[in-house]
Design a protein around this motif. Structure first.
Motif, PDB file in Angstrom:
ATOM      1  N   GLN A 212       2.628  11.144  -7.723  1.00 33.48           N
ATOM      2  CA  GLN A 212       3.091  12.392  -7.556  1.00 33.48           C
ATOM      3  C   GLN A 212       4.478  11.925  -6.789  1.00 33.48           C
ATOM      4  OE1 GLN A 212       0.121  14.877  -7.875  1.00 33.48           O
ATOM      5  NE2 GLN A 212      -0.080  15.970  -9.575  1.00 33.48           N
ATOM      6  N   LEU A 213       3.498  11.062  -5.072  1.00 34.58           N
ATOM      7  CA  LEU A 213       4.998  11.094  -4.224  1.00 34.58           C
ATOM      8  C   LEU A 213       5.291  10.525  -4.445  1.00 34.58           C
ATOM      9  CD1 LEU A 213       5.148  10.668  -1.325  1.00 34.58           C
ATOM     10  CD2 LEU A 213       3.122   9.363  -0.526  1.00 34.58           C
ATOM     11  N   GLY A 214       5.052   9.491  -5.493  1.00 40.11           N
ATOM     12  CA  GLY A 214       6.712   8.164  -5.666  1.00 40.11           C
ATOM     13  C   GLY A 214       7.399   9.833  -6.503  1.00 40.11           C
ATOM     14  N   LEU A 215       7.390  10.217  -7.230  1.00 34.74           N
ATOM     15  CA  LEU A 215       8.165  10.922  -7.753  1.00 34.74           C
ATOM     16  C   LEU A 215       8.757  12.150  -7.982  1.00 34.74           C
ATOM     17  CD1 LEU A 215       6.165  11.298 -11.171  1.00 34.74           C
ATOM     18  CD2 LEU A 215       8.413  10.226 -11.439  1.00 34.74           C
ATOM     19  N   GLY A 216       8.604  12.133  -6.161  1.00 38.01           N
ATOM     20  CA  GLY A 216       9.513  13.378  -5.157  1.00 38.01           C
ATOM     21  C   GLY A 216       8.506  14.854  -5.720  1.00 38.01           C
ATOM     22  N   ARG A 217       7.602  14.274  -5.988  1.00 37.97           N
ATOM     23  CA  ARG A 217       6.702  15.963  -6.430  1.00 37.97           C
ATOM     24  C   ARG A 217       5.758  15.946  -5.231  1.00 37.97           C
ATOM     25  NH1 ARG A 217       4.973  15.989 -12.763  1.00 37.97           N
ATOM     26  NH2 ARG A 217       3.996  17.323 -12.296  1.00 37.97           N
ATOM     27  N   LEU A 218       6.409  16.881  -4.531  1.00 40.61           N
ATOM     28  CA  LEU A 218       5.788  16.257  -2.800  1.00 40.61           C
ATOM     29  C   LEU A 218       4.455  17.541  -3.150  1.00 40.61           C
ATOM     30  CD1 LEU A 218       8.604  15.919  -0.543  1.00 40.61           C
ATOM     31  CD2 LEU A 218       7.217  14.232  -1.789  1.00 40.61           C
ATOM     32  N   ASP A 219       4.407  18.853  -3.663  1.00 42.81           N
ATOM     33  CA  ASP A 219       3.763  19.644  -3.452  1.00 42.81           C
ATOM     34  C   ASP A 219       2.330  19.530  -4.327  1.00 42.81           C
ATOM     35  OD1 ASP A 219       4.844  21.736  -1.695  1.00 42.81           O
ATOM     36  OD2 ASP A 219       5.998  22.651  -3.112  1.00 42.81           O
ATOM     37  N   ASP A 220       2.792  18.986  -5.650  1.00 40.00           N
ATOM     38  CA  ASP A 220       1.754  18.755  -6.410  1.00 40.00           C
ATOM     39  C   ASP A 220       0.847  17.779  -5.317  1.00 40.00           C
ATOM     40  OD1 ASP A 220       1.582  19.969  -8.425  1.00 40.00           O
ATOM     41  OD2 ASP A 220       3.596  19.050  -9.492  1.00 40.00           O
ATOM     42  N   ALA A 221       1.760  16.741  -4.969  1.00 38.66           N
ATOM     43  CA  ALA A 221       0.981  15.466  -4.634  1.00 38.66           C
ATOM     44  C   ALA A 221      -0.095  15.570  -3.208  1.00 38.66           C
ATOM     45  CB  ALA A 221       2.772  14.226  -3.275  1.00 38.66           C
ATOM     46  N   ARG A 247      -5.762  10.789   3.785  1.00 39.13           N
ATOM     47  CA  ARG A 247      -5.007  11.492   5.009  1.00 39.13           C
ATOM     48  C   ARG A 247      -3.393  10.696   5.530  1.00 39.13           C
ATOM     49  NH1 ARG A 247     -10.140  11.153   7.935  1.00 39.13           N
ATOM     50  NH2 ARG A 247      -9.940   9.972   9.432  1.00 39.13           N
ATOM     51  N   ARG A 248      -3.356   9.576   5.549  1.00 39.01           N
ATOM     52  CA  ARG A 248      -2.680   8.478   5.149  1.00 39.01           C
ATOM     53  C   ARG A 248      -1.553   8.888   4.500  1.00 39.01           C
ATOM     54  NH1 ARG A 248      -4.541   2.704   5.403  1.00 39.01           N
ATOM     55  NH2 ARG A 248      -5.828   3.275   6.902  1.00 39.01           N
ATOM     56  N   GLY A 249      -2.127   9.294   2.910  1.00 38.69           N
ATOM     57  CA  GLY A 249      -1.189   9.668   1.924  1.00 38.69           C
ATOM     58  C   GLY A 249      -0.253  10.885   2.306  1.00 38.69           C
ATOM     59  N   LEU A 250      -1.096  12.117   3.386  1.00 35.97           N
ATOM     60  CA  LEU A 250      -1.204  13.440   3.283  1.00 35.97           C
ATOM     61  C   LEU A 250       0.033  12.931   3.741  1.00 35.97           C
ATOM     62  CD1 LEU A 250      -4.495  15.058   3.072  1.00 35.97           C
ATOM     63  CD2 LEU A 250      -2.321  15.487   1.959  1.00 35.97           C
ATOM     64  N   ALA A 251      -0.247  12.419   5.251  1.00 35.69           N
ATOM     65  CA  ALA A 251       0.911  11.815   6.857  1.00 35.69           C
ATOM     66  C   ALA A 251       1.968  11.304   5.680  1.00 35.69           C
ATOM     67  CB  ALA A 251       0.812  10.867   7.559  1.00 35.69           C
ATOM     68  N   ALA A 252       2.436  10.636   4.933  1.00 35.65           N
ATOM     69  CA  ALA A 252       3.399  10.696   3.931  1.00 35.65           C
ATOM     70  C   ALA A 252       4.123  11.747   2.968  1.00 35.65           C
ATOM     71  CB  ALA A 252       2.688   9.033   3.295  1.00 35.65           C
ATOM     72  N   VAL A 253       3.311  11.891   2.518  1.00 36.95           N
ATOM     73  CA  VAL A 253       4.287  13.747   2.119  1.00 36.95           C
ATOM     74  C   VAL A 253       4.958  14.331   3.415  1.00 36.95           C
ATOM     75  CG1 VAL A 253       3.485  15.699   1.231  1.00 36.95           C
ATOM     76  CG2 VAL A 253       2.170  13.335   0.411  1.00 36.95           C
TER      77      VAL A 253
END
Length: 265
Positions: A212-221, A247-253
């Protein structure tokens, strides 16, 4: 041995005390059960000590089948603790039943040729085909991986994990929409079969969040990665590597949100 008895009276029962081997086997089984209980409770440091004691006692008792099962338990616990070299040693001594987890462990260590050799020697079951699919994906053989995953779907019990792996394959092939569908399928399957707070659901949610992060769907990610982080943290604590990855993924979001907020237009 002759036993004398008076007429009309039952013959006395001759009782034999259990020997040393019997007591050793009983202690081994008790230690193995304790290791499994501790492992299920998340106390893997204590569980691996109990499992190692079971291995020692099963060796002394001369119980090869139960010895192999105890070695599998040691290997599983060592793998969960991130002690992959020790896990390889345990799985190597577990006979045919250890070949599949041995191959998986060698793959994690990047020893791909040895991993493929172990998996090729493992019993030809859907779980083995799934493991070969993961190995082929990680070594860039995507078509071969797809064939292995298709064969692994013959076992309904593996549908969740295979769809999880199909999500990874689609992502590697640059097909994010296919990856999204596969990850959602895996998550729904595992939530139904394993429970909403299971490690399988956490792994699916983490993969889903990355897609979802790669697709730009940030809230879903953020929602998916937050769900995965919470499950990992409850089960393994805040310092576990899976918790840190989330936690790293959430920081990327959050970084992507800041970039989107400052982007012109």
């Amino acid at each position: 041995m002759w036993t004398l008895a008076w007429p009309g009276r039952p013959a006395p029962v001759v009782r034999h005390r259990p020997g040393r081997a019997w007591w050793t086997l009983a202690r081994a089984r008790r230690a193995h059960r304790r290791a499994l209980r501790l492992g299920n409770a998340g106390r893997r440091d204590l569980a691996v000590l109990a499992a190692a004691e079971a291995v020692r006692l099963f060796e002394a008792a001369g119980a090869p089948r139960e010895l192999a099962a105890a070695r599998l338990t040691v290997g599983d616990l060592r793998f969960q603790l991130g002690e992959h070299a020790a896990a390889v040693a345990a799985f190597s001594g577990a006979g045919d039943a250890g070949l599949l987890p041995l191959g998986n462990c060698l793959r994690v260590l990047g020893r791909f040729a040895e991993a493929e050799f172990a998996l090729a020697a493992a019993p030809a079951r859907p779980a083995t085909r799934n493991a070969l699919g993961v190995l082929c994906r990680e070594t860039g053989r995507y078509d071969e991986a797809a064939r292995h995953y298709a064969a692994a779907l013959a076992d309904p019990a593996l549908h969740g994990v295979v769809h999880h792996n199909l999500a990874g394959l689609a992502h590697a092939r640059g097909r994010p929409e296919d990856a999204l569908i596969a990850a959602l399928t895996a998550l729904v399957w595992h939530a139904r079969e394993r429970g909403c707070g299971s490690p399988e659901v956490a792994a699916d949610a983490a993969v889903l969040g990355a897609i979802q992060l790669g697709l730009g769907r940030l809230d879903d990610a953020a929602a998916s990665l937050g769900r995965a982080r919470d499950i990992w943290q409850r089960r393994y604590g805040p310092d576990h590597h899976e918790t840190r990855l989330c936690r790293r993924g959430l920081a990327a979001v959050e970084h992507a949100r800041r970039v989107a907020a400052t982007w012109p237009g």
